[in-house]
Design an enzyme around this catalytic site. Structure first.
Site, PDB file in Angstrom:
ATOM      1  N   LYS A   1       0.698  -1.466  -0.328  1.00 12.52           N
ATOM      2  CA  LYS A   1      -0.208  -0.225   0.144  1.00 12.52           C
ATOM      3  C   LYS A   1       0.860   1.234  -0.538  1.00 12.52           C
ATOM      4  O   LYS A   1       0.305   1.946  -1.183  1.00 12.52           O
ATOM      5  CB  LYS A   1      -1.463   0.622   1.437  1.00 12.52           C
ATOM      6  CG  LYS A   1      -2.348  -1.332   1.010  1.00 12.52           C
ATOM      7  CD  LYS A   1      -2.995  -1.279   2.287  1.00 12.52           C
ATOM      8  CE  LYS A   1      -3.428  -2.165   2.219  1.00 12.52           C
ATOM      9  NZ  LYS A   1      -4.280  -3.245   3.842  1.00 12.52           N
TER      10      LYS A   1
ATOM     11  N   GLN B   1      -4.536  -1.632   9.883  1.00 10.22           N
ATOM     12  CA  GLN B   1      -4.451  -3.488   8.720  1.00 10.22           C
ATOM     13  C   GLN B   1      -5.083  -4.544  10.303  1.00 10.22           C
ATOM     14  O   GLN B   1      -4.678  -4.042  11.072  1.00 10.22           O
ATOM     15  CB  GLN B   1      -3.209  -3.659   8.881  1.00 10.22           C
ATOM     16  CG  GLN B   1      -2.888  -5.036   7.715  1.00 10.22           C
ATOM     17  CD  GLN B   1      -3.072  -4.782   6.558  1.00 10.22           C
ATOM     18  OE1 GLN B   1      -3.619  -3.663   5.702  1.00 10.22           O
ATOM     19  NE2 GLN B   1      -3.632  -5.970   6.308  1.00 10.22           N
TER      20      GLN B   1
ATOM     21  N   ASP C   1     -11.459   2.243   4.146  1.00 11.64           N
ATOM     22  CA  ASP C   1     -11.615   0.987   4.486  1.00 11.64           C
ATOM     23  C   ASP C   1     -13.003   0.538   4.163  1.00 11.64           C
ATOM     24  O   ASP C   1     -13.678  -1.294   3.561  1.00 11.64           O
ATOM     25  CB  ASP C   1     -11.443  -0.114   5.784  1.00 11.64           C
ATOM     26  CG  ASP C   1      -9.779  -0.559   5.493  1.00 11.64           C
ATOM     27  OD1 ASP C   1      -9.559  -1.609   4.163  1.00 11.64           O
ATOM     28  OD2 ASP C   1      -8.685  -1.166   6.335  1.00 11.64           O
TER      29      ASP C   1
HETATM   30  N1  GUN Z   1      -6.374  -7.124   6.348  1.00 13.53           N
HETATM   31  C1  GUN Z   1      -6.629  -7.835   5.382  1.00 13.53           C
HETATM   32  N2  GUN Z   1      -7.096  -7.618   4.350  1.00 13.53           N
HETATM   33  C2  GUN Z   1      -7.873  -6.362   4.241  1.00 13.53           C
HETATM   34  C3  GUN Z   1      -8.453  -4.642   4.522  1.00 13.53           C
HETATM   35  O1  GUN Z   1      -8.659  -4.753   3.007  1.00 13.53           O
HETATM   36  N3  GUN Z   1      -7.904  -3.743   5.350  1.00 13.53           N
HETATM   37  C4  GUN Z   1      -7.497  -3.962   6.339  1.00 13.53           C
HETATM   38  N4  GUN Z   1      -7.633  -2.699   6.978  1.00 13.53           N
HETATM   39  N5  GUN Z   1      -6.805  -4.856   6.518  1.00 13.53           N
HETATM   40  C5  GUN Z   1      -6.766  -6.150   6.019  1.00 13.53           C
END
Ligand code: GUN
Length: 283
Positions: free
Chosen positions: A51, A95, A118
């Site tokens: 990211k 995350q 998200d």
């Molecule tokens: N862990 C696995 N996929 C995601 C996601 O799309 N967003 C976040 N914040 N954590 C994750």
């Protein structure tokens, strides 16, 4: 293999470079994304690193906040509060998974719904479920974009989503239903999964079990989207679908890696851009 590949990597690159980057460049300041990582989960470290890389390439202001696994919930909530109040930040992402001593729901509820790129805050989840979305969870959003790119018809077709998480399965089912597919949502307690897969014209697998969906369950001409990312003991990375056998039957299939994963990140960038545009054009 007879299936055509749904090339998420190529589409993500195109969207990032041709859509997000030029629009971001028009803003008076770069879109700001903050990503919070708590602990040492190796897969999370990889995702968070990606990211950051993509955000950097697009000229975003990117902040990664890495905290030790024993960070208290109160300390994490205080960091979320400060990011919510930070005028340079348009998107706040915590995350998952979080360490067990932290109540993830409480943390996700604390992210400002206006910065919740998200789409996990209950206000945004509720808006999506009513068909008036603000932020849509990045993975299902990316799957819809990928299907749209090759003009896969959805209206009236039988779609099966396997997995009912708030991150992928549930919002995925809602988006497909809102695109007028007839949706079945299967999960770990579903009986007769092979039979349901056989009936599905569109299969989205988001279970997190390596090659759980067997190739001979897939109907001829189906569209197969594999959200899974499973590391085998021999180091190979595989999806939730047995790829080679499924590709013999499917019309379209996503590779793992290079299918859904890059699209998830592209949608995160797009949501952060939209958040910045909203913030910078309404004040
Ligand atoms: N862990 C696995 N996929 C995601 C996601 O799309 N967003 C976040 N914040 N954590 C994750």
């Amino acid at each position: 293999m007879s299936a055509a590949l749904l090339d998420g990597k190529a589409l993500a690159k195109r969207l990032n470079q041709e859509l997000v980057r030029p629009r971001a460049a028009l803003l008076p300041r770069p879109p700001g994304l903050a990503v919070v990582l708590v602990g040492e989960d190796p897969a999370s470290k990889v995702y968070v690193g990606r990211k950051g890389e993509v955000a950097g390439r697009l000229g975003f202001h990117h902040r990664q906040i890495t905290l030790p696994a024993d960070t208290s919930e109160a300390a994490l909530l205080a960091i979320v509060d400060s990011l919510n109040d930070d005028p340079a930040i348009d998107g706040v992402l915590v995350q998952l998974p979080l360490p067990k001593h932290i109540d993830a729901t409480r943390v996700l509820d604390r992210v400002s719904p206006d910065k919740d790129v998200d789409g996990f805050h209950p206000e945004n989840a509720g808006r999506l479920s009513q068909g008036r979305p603000r932020f849509v969870p990045c993975t299902p959003f990316g799957v819809m974009r990928l299907l749209d790119d090759v003009k896969i018809p959805l209206a009236g077709r039988r779609a099966l989503v396997v997995g009912r998480s708030n991150i992928v399965g549930r919002p995925m089912a809602q988006l497909l239903e809102q695109a007028n597919a007839t949706v079945t949502l299967a999960h770990s307690r579903t009986a007769e999964l092979p039979g349901l897969v056989r009936q599905a014209e569109i299969v989205v697998a988001a279970i997190g079990r390596a090659e759980h969906i067997q190739g001979d369950w897939i109907q001829d001409g189906a569209v197969v989207v594999d959200v899974g990312m499973n590391r085998l003991e021999d180091g190979r990375l595989v999806g939730d679908v047995a790829f080679d056998a499924a590709a013999e039957r499917a019309a379209w299939i996503t590779p793992v890696p290079g299918g859904v994963g890059p699209m998830t990140i592209a949608m995160l960038m797009q949501s952060t851009l939209l958040s910045a545009e909203r913030r910078l054009t309404t004040t």
